[in-house]
Design a protein around this motif. Structure first.
Motif, PDB file in Angstrom:
ATOM      1  N   GLU A 207       0.725  -1.114   0.085  1.00 46.12           N
ATOM      2  CA  GLU A 207      -0.023  -0.042  -0.027  1.00 46.12           C
ATOM      3  C   GLU A 207       0.913   1.174  -0.067  1.00 46.12           C
ATOM      4  N   ALA A 208       0.280   2.378  -0.642  1.00 45.35           N
ATOM      5  CA  ALA A 208       1.071   3.511  -0.712  1.00 45.35           C
ATOM      6  C   ALA A 208       1.187   3.838   0.918  1.00 45.35           C
ATOM      7  N   ARG A 209       2.586   4.652   1.003  1.00 41.18           N
ATOM      8  CA  ARG A 209       2.659   5.153   2.297  1.00 41.18           C
ATOM      9  C   ARG A 209       4.073   6.126   2.367  1.00 41.18           C
ATOM     10  N   LEU A 210       4.010   6.854   3.523  1.00 42.82           N
ATOM     11  CA  LEU A 210       5.243   7.814   3.638  1.00 42.82           C
ATOM     12  C   LEU A 210       6.239   6.990   4.239  1.00 42.82           C
ATOM     13  N   LEU A 211       7.480   7.370   3.578  1.00 46.38           N
ATOM     14  CA  LEU A 211       8.730   6.816   4.255  1.00 46.38           C
ATOM     15  C   LEU A 211       9.344   7.843   4.766  1.00 46.38           C
TER      16      LEU A 211
END
Length: 254
Positions: A207-211
């Motif tokens: 899933e899309a996520r901030l790193l």
């Protein structure tokens, strides 16, 4: 005087299930060396034999990975784009093809855009439906205490004959306005991306996520994810991309 050079790499699976390199041909500033690796795959390191690319140079690397073969391509040092005597931009084209059940890890060192240089980079990739790809790009905009040159970079990937990603980035003099503003680089001078194509993502894609504060993982419309990152300098950028790659490689298959 400008340089025109084309280097070629072909990886193929031999009768023992080991990846061989029937074609390994460097040219001009693009010297190729087979380097040590583990397992049944092969590894090639690109070694810069002279200063390039300079303004007006035309450099190309063509890489073919045959069915079932496994290849890693890296480089011995960063590539520095430098201004030439003329006004013509330099071009650096990369053409990659990965066959069925084959794997390519394309992991060069950073591209440094020196002040006054103009470089157009193009990477074109064609993947079979069951091919795997790890592709890393890192750009450092300017050497220490200098402003960047002009850098235009385009990445086009087709999988099973269909487009997976087609994007163009531009920085420096002549680039569209706002490239160095808060909405784009926000004062950072190291920018990179990691493309990870994994056929098992057809079943379940991350899933899309901030790193962290300046990186994001984005699933694509296909079995692939794109990690995009900014950093103040090269070492931090590499750390973010390496951490993301390790997480993706450790992720359970779909």
């Amino acid at each position: 005087m400008s340089v025109r050079a084309t280097a070629r790499i072909t990886a193929a699976l031999d009768g023992r299930g080991v990846t061989s390199l029937p074609v390994l041909a460097g040219d001009g500033p693009l010297a190729l060396r087979r380097t040590r690796t583990t397992g049944s795959g092969a590894r090639v390191t690109v070694v810069g034999a002279m200063s390039a690319p300079l303004g007006g140079d035309r450099l190309t690397i063509v890489t073919r990975v045959g069915e079932g073969a496994r290849l890693t391509v890296d480089s011995a040092a960063a590539t520095v784009a430098l201004p030439g005597e003329g006004r013509e931009p330099a071009t650096y084209d990369t053409e990659l093809s990965v066959g069925e059940r084959a794997e390519l890890r394309w992991l060069p060192e950073q591209l440094v855009s020196a002040h006054g240089s103009v470089l157009h980079m193009t990477t074109r990739v064609r993947l079979a439906p069951t091919a795997r790809l790890v592709l890393r790009e890192e750009q450092i905009l300017g050497r220490h205490a200098e402003t960047t040159g002009t850098l235009v970079s385009r990445l086009t990937v087709h999988r099973a004959g269909r487009p997976l990603i087609d994007q163009q980035l531009a920085y420096g003099p002549g680039a569209p306005g706002g490239w160095d503003g808060a909405a784009v680089l926000g004062g950072h001078r190291a920018v990179g991306q990691l493309l990870f194509v994994e056929p098992t993502f057809d079943e379940k894609c991350p899933e899309a996520r901030l790193l962290g504060d300046t990186a994001v993982l984005t699933p694509l419309a296909g079995p692939a994810v794109l990690v995009t990152a900014l950093a103040a300098e090269a070492r931090r950028l590499r750390g973010v991309l390496d951490e993301a790659l390790n997480e993706l490689l450790d992720a359970p298959a779909g």
